[in-house]
Design a protein around this motif. Structure first.
Motif, short mmCIF file in Angstrom:
data_model
loop_
_atom_site.label_atom_id
_atom_site.label_comp_id
_atom_site.label_asym_id
_atom_site.label_seq_id
_atom_site.Cartn_x
_atom_site.Cartn_y
_atom_site.Cartn_z
N ASP A 143 -5.69 -18.78 35.63
CA ASP A 143 -4.66 -19.06 36.63
C ASP A 143 -5.13 -20.08 37.64
O ASP A 143 -6.29 -20.07 38.08
CB ASP A 143 -4.27 -17.77 37.36
CG ASP A 143 -3.83 -16.68 36.41
OD1 ASP A 143 -2.66 -16.68 36.01
OD2 ASP A 143 -4.68 -15.82 36.07
N ASN A 179 -1.69 -9.26 47.28
CA ASN A 179 -2.91 -10.06 47.42
C ASN A 179 -3.59 -9.79 48.75
O ASN A 179 -2.94 -9.41 49.73
CB ASN A 179 -2.59 -11.57 47.33
CG ASN A 179 -1.89 -11.93 46.05
OD1 ASN A 179 -2.37 -11.63 44.97
ND2 ASN A 179 -0.74 -12.57 46.17
N SER A 218 3.63 -8.89 43.40
CA SER A 218 2.26 -9.37 43.56
C SER A 218 1.72 -8.91 44.91
O SER A 218 2.36 -9.12 45.95
CB SER A 218 2.22 -10.90 43.45
OG SER A 218 0.90 -11.38 43.66
N GLY A 278 -7.68 -13.52 34.49
CA GLY A 278 -7.05 -12.22 34.64
C GLY A 278 -6.90 -11.52 33.30
O GLY A 278 -6.88 -12.15 32.24
N GLY A 300 -8.80 -18.54 38.89
CA GLY A 300 -9.40 -17.30 38.40
C GLY A 300 -8.95 -16.96 37.00
O GLY A 300 -8.15 -17.67 36.38
N SER A 360 -5.69 -14.38 30.75
CA SER A 360 -5.11 -15.58 31.35
C SER A 360 -6.10 -16.29 32.25
O SER A 360 -7.04 -15.69 32.79
CB SER A 360 -3.85 -15.22 32.16
OG SER A 360 -4.18 -14.36 33.24
N ALA A 415 -4.38 -8.47 31.63
CA ALA A 415 -3.17 -7.70 31.84
C ALA A 415 -2.90 -6.79 30.64
O ALA A 415 -3.16 -7.17 29.49
CB ALA A 415 -1.97 -8.62 32.07
N SER A 435 -0.37 -20.91 34.88
CA SER A 435 -1.35 -20.13 34.13
C SER A 435 -1.18 -20.36 32.64
O SER A 435 -0.09 -20.70 32.17
CB SER A 435 -1.21 -18.63 34.43
OG SER A 435 0.00 -18.12 33.93
N ASP A 483 -0.80 -7.67 39.99
CA ASP A 483 0.52 -8.16 39.62
C ASP A 483 1.18 -7.21 38.64
O ASP A 483 0.52 -6.71 37.71
CB ASP A 483 0.43 -9.55 38.99
CG ASP A 483 -0.04 -10.59 39.97
OD1 ASP A 483 0.82 -11.20 40.61
OD2 ASP A 483 -1.26 -10.79 40.10
#
Length: 210
Positions: free
Chosen positions: A178, A17, A15, A202, A200, A176, A204, A165, A2
């Motif tokens: 999410d 995926n 995003s 994450g 999940g 984070s 960043a 999130s 992302d």
């Protein structure tokens, strides 16, 4: 993966995926493998404190590979759906007073889609089956594949994403957790539906351009 960009009260989000689902059936002699790459892009403007509103573009490819233990199984070895959808997106973000913890939520809805699916019982797009177009060696099929799509609205395709999130912020990093739900339903000659839950964590990196 992302990428988010904030500038002049606007928000952009890209995003990318990829998901793979196997044994997508409860039948003992038949199973499916689903390959689902997708790209989402949203552009939004600040509506009020903590709220953004704008539009989204969603492009995805859904590949379905059936496998059977039956010796007389002669169905297609692959079926596919190619689609690009556009529609509205609504985003909410709330940060605590110390700027350490934030809550985010987003909802996307596809209203108009350009969809390419094979003709029922054939691995070819419907327009490729015309007598003056069809070729046994599949010559020119890719050209007709991308030109043979149809415009669908929510009566034939339902494409919804809801994402939430919670994040903890450091000066240049964000950690984070999410939770996301997406649903894709195709009401064609051969209906299909795919519901996915994502859970999940994450990490960043926050890059500030000076």
């Amino acid at each position: 993966m992302d990428i988010e960009t904030y500038k002049n009260k606007s928000r952009q989000h890209l995003s990318i995926n990829f998901s793979l689902t196997q044994d997508y059936t409860n039948q003992p002699t038949l199973s499916y493998a689903l390959v689902f790459p997708e790209v989402r892009y949203t552009y939004m403007k600040a509506l009020a404190d903590d709220w953004y509103i704008g539009g989204m573009f969603h492009s995805f490819t859904l590949l379905n590979f059936p496998e059977s233990e039956l010796t007389n199984f002669v169905n297609n070895s692959i079926s596919y759906t190619l689609a690009q959808s556009i529609g509205p997106s609504l985003y909410y973000q709330k940060t605590t007073t110390n700027q350490k913890i934030s809550f985010e939520s987003e909802c996307q809805l596809g209203l108009l889609s350009y969809v390419v699916r094979p003709a029922f019982a054939h691995p070819y797009p419907e327009n490729y089956l015309q007598p003056d177009v069809f070729s046994p060696d599949r010559d020119g099929m890719m050209r007709t594949l991308f030109k043979g799509g149809k415009l669908w609205t929510v009566n034939k395709i339902q494409n919804v994403l809801i994402n939430t999130s919670t994040a903890y912020h450091l000066p240049n990093w964000k950690f984070s957790a999410d939770l996301a739900f997406s649903t894709l339903r195709l009401a064609d000659v051969k209906p299909f539906s795919l519901n996915q839950w994502y859970l999940g964590i994450g990490i960043a990196y926050k890059y500030k351009k000076t």
